[in-house]
Design a protein around this motif. Structure first.
Motif: not given
Length: 146
Positions: A54-71
Motif C-alpha cells: 500500500n505504501e511506496l518508499d522514500e524513493s517513490g518505489f514499492l521496491v526497486n526492480f534492481a534489488l530484486i534482480k540482484k537478489l
C-alpha cells in the motif's frame, strides 16, 4: 524476454509490482526416485516475482526492480543450485532444489529483503518456469498475515 501472462493472485493492496528475469543454473535432485533428474543438468529458469503493498518508499518505489534482480539473478545465474548450501541440502527433501522448493526459497529470500524495508511490501507470488512446458507457482500459505 517474451512478455508472458502469469496466473494472478488476489490481494488487498493498492500497488502490484512484477519483475521478470531469467537465470541459467544447474542442479540435481538427490533422490533415486527423481530418475534422470538425479543427474547434474541445467535449465534456463524464467522467474516472475509479484510484490504488492500500500505504501511506496522514500524513493517513490514499492521496491526497486534492481534489488530484486540482484537478489535472484545475480545470486543464481551460472551457478549450481546444490552448491548454495545455505539454501539447499542433499539431506532434507524440503531443501532439494526441485522447482517447487526453488520457487519457495525465492519467495523466502525475497520476503526477507522486503521485511527489512520501511514500507513493508509483501511477496504475493513466485512464478518459476523450469522448461518451456513446466512451471510452478508458489504463493505464501493462507495463514501468512498480509
Amino acid at each position: 524476454m517474451i512478455q508472458q501472462i502469469y496466473p494472478s493472485t488476489a490481494h488487498p493492496f493498492r500497488y502490484e509490482l512484477n519483475k521478470d528475469m531469467h537465470f541459467a543454473a544447474a542442479h540435481y535432485i538427490p533422490s533415486e526416485s527423481a530418475g534422470e533428474c538425479s543427474k547434474l543438468h541445467g535449465h534456463t529458469y524464467f522467474a516472475n516475482v509479484t510484490i504488492a503493498g500500500n505504501e511506496l518508499d522514500e524513493s517513490g518505489f514499492l521496491v526497486n526492480f534492481a534489488l530484486i534482480k540482484k537478489l535472484i539473478h545475480n545470486r543464481f545465474d551460472h551457478s549450481s543450485l546444490n552448491e548454495h548450501t545455505d539454501l539447499f541440502s542433499d539431506e532434507d527433501p524440503s531443501l532439494f532444489p526441485t522447482t517447487e522448493n526453488v520457487a519457495r526459497i525465492l519467495y523466502e529470500i525475497t520476503q526477507e529483503l522486503l521485511d527489512g524495508t520501511t514500507n513493508k511490501p509483501q511477496c504475493v507470488q513466485i512464478f518459476l518456469r523450469e522448461t518451456p512446458t513446466s512451471y510452478v507457482v508458489f504463493r505464501p500459505h493462507a495463514g501468512r498475515a498480509l
